[in-house]
Design a protein around this motif. Structure first.
Motif, PDB file in Angstrom:
ATOM      1  N   TYR A  65      15.829   2.907  41.008  1.00  0.00           N
ATOM      2  CA  TYR A  65      16.192   4.302  40.732  1.00  0.00           C
ATOM      3  C   TYR A  65      15.243   4.971  39.753  1.00  0.00           C
ATOM      4  CZ  TYR A  65      20.436   4.068  43.435  1.00  0.00           C
ATOM      5  OH  TYR A  65      21.317   3.951  44.475  1.00  0.00           O
ATOM      6  N   ARG A  66      14.651   4.179  38.868  1.00  0.00           N
ATOM      7  CA  ARG A  66      13.672   4.792  37.964  1.00  0.00           C
ATOM      8  C   ARG A  66      12.542   3.798  37.700  1.00  0.00           C
ATOM      9  NH1 ARG A  66      14.871   7.026  33.000  1.00  0.00           N
ATOM     10  NH2 ARG A  66      16.152   8.528  34.095  1.00  0.00           N
ATOM     11  N   VAL A  67      11.404   4.136  38.244  1.00  0.00           N
ATOM     12  CA  VAL A  67      10.227   3.295  38.127  1.00  0.00           C
ATOM     13  C   VAL A  67       9.137   4.135  37.457  1.00  0.00           C
ATOM     14  CG1 VAL A  67       8.571   1.894  39.372  1.00  0.00           C
ATOM     15  CG2 VAL A  67      10.877   2.178  40.294  1.00  0.00           C
ATOM     16  N   GLY A 110      11.854  11.956  45.792  1.00  0.00           N
ATOM     17  CA  GLY A 110      11.549  10.607  45.324  1.00  0.00           C
ATOM     18  C   GLY A 110      11.349  10.528  43.822  1.00  0.00           C
ATOM     19  N   GLY A 133       9.550  17.639  51.277  1.00  0.00           N
ATOM     20  CA  GLY A 133      10.919  17.234  51.097  1.00  0.00           C
ATOM     21  C   GLY A 133      11.700  17.171  52.379  1.00  0.00           C
ATOM     22  N   ASN A 165      10.032   5.056  51.466  1.00  0.00           N
ATOM     23  CA  ASN A 165      11.133   5.946  51.081  1.00  0.00           C
ATOM     24  C   ASN A 165      11.494   6.872  52.241  1.00  0.00           C
ATOM     25  OD1 ASN A 165      10.997   4.863  48.532  1.00  0.00           O
ATOM     26  ND2 ASN A 165      10.631   6.789  47.484  1.00  0.00           N
ATOM     27  N   PRO A 166      12.728   7.359  52.271  1.00  0.00           N
ATOM     28  CA  PRO A 166      13.098   8.295  53.337  1.00  0.00           C
ATOM     29  C   PRO A 166      12.212   9.543  53.340  1.00  0.00           C
ATOM     30  CG  PRO A 166      15.038   7.585  52.119  1.00  0.00           C
ATOM     31  CD  PRO A 166      13.861   7.050  51.379  1.00  0.00           C
ATOM     32  N   VAL A 167      11.829  10.004  52.166  1.00  0.00           N
ATOM     33  CA  VAL A 167      10.878  11.110  52.055  1.00  0.00           C
ATOM     34  C   VAL A 167       9.636  10.537  51.364  1.00  0.00           C
ATOM     35  CG1 VAL A 167      10.459  13.414  51.151  1.00  0.00           C
ATOM     36  CG2 VAL A 167      12.759  12.761  51.835  1.00  0.00           C
ATOM     37  N   ARG A 206      20.829  18.256  49.536  1.00  0.00           N
ATOM     38  CA  ARG A 206      19.753  18.102  48.578  1.00  0.00           C
ATOM     39  C   ARG A 206      19.825  19.184  47.505  1.00  0.00           C
ATOM     40  NH1 ARG A 206      13.171  18.696  49.268  1.00  0.00           N
ATOM     41  NH2 ARG A 206      13.456  20.656  48.177  1.00  0.00           N
ATOM     42  N   CYS A 238      17.969   4.543  46.658  1.00  0.00           N
ATOM     43  CA  CYS A 238      17.853   5.351  47.877  1.00  0.00           C
ATOM     44  C   CYS A 238      17.282   6.720  47.519  1.00  0.00           C
ATOM     45  CB  CYS A 238      19.219   5.515  48.523  1.00  0.00           C
ATOM     46  SG  CYS A 238      19.146   6.423  50.045  1.00  0.00           S
ATOM     47  N   ALA A 239      16.071   6.944  47.984  1.00  0.00           N
ATOM     48  CA  ALA A 239      15.420   8.206  47.603  1.00  0.00           C
ATOM     49  C   ALA A 239      15.923   9.319  48.494  1.00  0.00           C
ATOM     50  CB  ALA A 239      13.917   8.068  47.702  1.00  0.00           C
ATOM     51  N   SER A 276      12.682  15.083  55.571  1.00  0.00           N
ATOM     52  CA  SER A 276      12.589  13.661  55.871  1.00  0.00           C
ATOM     53  C   SER A 276      11.959  13.392  57.230  1.00  0.00           C
ATOM     54  CB  SER A 276      13.974  13.023  55.772  1.00  0.00           C
ATOM     55  OG  SER A 276      14.897  13.818  56.485  1.00  0.00           O
ATOM     56  N   ARG A 336       8.600   9.270  36.623  1.00  0.00           N
ATOM     57  CA  ARG A 336       9.473   8.167  37.040  1.00  0.00           C
ATOM     58  C   ARG A 336       9.916   8.448  38.456  1.00  0.00           C
ATOM     59  NH1 ARG A 336      12.405   8.877  31.442  1.00  0.00           N
ATOM     60  NH2 ARG A 336      10.832   7.893  30.143  1.00  0.00           N
ATOM     61  N   MET A 337       9.808   7.430  39.299  1.00  0.00           N
ATOM     62  CA  MET A 337      10.092   7.647  40.713  1.00  0.00           C
ATOM     63  C   MET A 337      11.170   6.706  41.215  1.00  0.00           C
ATOM     64  SD  MET A 337       6.706   5.810  42.355  1.00  0.00           S
ATOM     65  CE  MET A 337       7.028   6.330  44.025  1.00  0.00           C
ATOM     66  N   ARG A 338      11.678   7.053  42.400  1.00  0.00           N
ATOM     67  CA  ARG A 338      12.636   6.181  43.083  1.00  0.00           C
ATOM     68  C   ARG A 338      11.890   5.395  44.143  1.00  0.00           C
ATOM     69  NH1 ARG A 338      16.440  11.380  43.764  1.00  0.00           N
ATOM     70  NH2 ARG A 338      17.732  11.113  41.926  1.00  0.00           N
ATOM     71  N   GLN A 389       6.553  11.542  50.539  1.00  0.00           N
ATOM     72  CA  GLN A 389       5.781  12.198  49.479  1.00  0.00           C
ATOM     73  C   GLN A 389       6.646  12.420  48.251  1.00  0.00           C
ATOM     74  OE1 GLN A 389       2.726  14.973  50.336  1.00  0.00           O
ATOM     75  NE2 GLN A 389       3.322  16.311  48.659  1.00  0.00           N
ATOM     76  N   VAL A 390       6.274  11.752  47.166  1.00  0.00           N
ATOM     77  CA  VAL A 390       7.079  11.797  45.955  1.00  0.00           C
ATOM     78  C   VAL A 390       6.645  12.963  45.079  1.00  0.00           C
ATOM     79  CG1 VAL A 390       7.680  10.526  43.859  1.00  0.00           C
ATOM     80  CG2 VAL A 390       7.494   9.322  46.037  1.00  0.00           C
TER      81      VAL A 390
END
Lengths: 109, 142
Positions: free
Chosen positions: B64-66, A69, B28, B85-87, A46, B141-142, B30, B107-109, B89-90
């Motif tokens: 990938y970008r929302v 994310g 961060g 998402n794997p993690v 990471r 994939c976050a 997972s 922008r988030m994944r 909390q964005v």
């Protein structure tokens, strides 16, 4: 310090005291999530911007804890009411320990 | 080597220090499940719907970008949680005294089709919630 990291900040061209302005920031950064696997099947470690902070004359506007994310080249937009002339200081905290700091002085018209 | 009383004390102190770590320090990682991420923010505060607006597209072609916007008038803190998402909390945002309008965009994944959550902590300690169902065509994939 990671390569190719460049902060960008967009503010309105003219600002008056008391205005609520939209601040747009973007920093070029890979935001390696730590989930991807490389060709050898090894997990890519990471490496992200994990915190973004913006302050006006030492007073916090927003303080963000950023997770993996958030997309590559993290973009943040927020609102700020300008109390008067002063400087906005933007800081991005990288996982590798680097802190990228930018300052924008606001001249109130 | 025998375990002395002093060794036992050290281990105990280390374990206590580990428990005392604030939730913020664990961002961060997972291993945190969505339920844990939500519980860490909410605590035992009352949760109600409304008062927060989460703006996201209904259908996302590229995870990938929302573009996402959280509008939480009067909130002190907001978190954005993507349980799929794997993690989870964005983003967590604390609004300082200079933020008069509590609205942020980023922008988030999104790893997969899921219900994205925004939680906002109000100055009185209550928590407001907004949920949006998002269909993701290609997951980022976050």
């Amino acid at each position: 310090m990671a390569d190719g990291v460049k902060p960008r900040i967009k503010l309105p061209k003219t600002i008056s005291a008391g205005d609520t302005i939209t601040v747009k920031t973007l920093i070029t950064h890979r935001m390696e999530s730590g989930q991807r696997v490389n060709a050898l099947g090894l997990r890519v470690p990471r490496s992200i911007i994990h915190r973004f902070h913006c302050a006006f004359e030492g007073e916090t506007v927003v303080d963000m804890a950023v997770g993996p994310g958030v997309s590559t080249n993290p973009f943040f937009e927020f609102q700020f009411r300008v109390p008067g002339p002063g400087g906005l200081v933007f800081s991005w905290y990288d996982d590798d320990g680097a802190i990228y700091t930018e300052r924008r002085d606001i001249a109130v018209s | 080597m025998s375990v002395t009383r002093r060794d036992a004390m050290r281990v105990g102190a280390g374990a206590l220090a580990g428990f005392a770590m604030p939730a913020r320090a664990q961002h961060g990682q997972s291993e945190i499940t969505p339920e844990q991420a939500i519980a860490a923010f909410v605590g035992d505060a009352p949760v109600s719907d409304g008062g927060v607006t989460l703006t996201l597209p209904d259908l996302v072609e590229d995870g990938y970008r929302v573009a996402v916007e959280i509008d939480a008038p009067g909130a002190a803190e907001v978190v954005l949680i993507a349980p799929g998402n794997p993690v989870p909390q964005v983003l967590a945002v604390t609004f300082g005294p200079m933020a008069v309008v509590q609205r942020v965009s980023t922008r988030m994944r999104l790893g997969q089709t899921q219900e994205v959550l925004a939680l906002a902590r109000m100055p009185d300690g209550s928590v407001r919630r907004a949920i949006r169902q998002v269909d993701v065509v290609v997951g980022g994939c976050a």
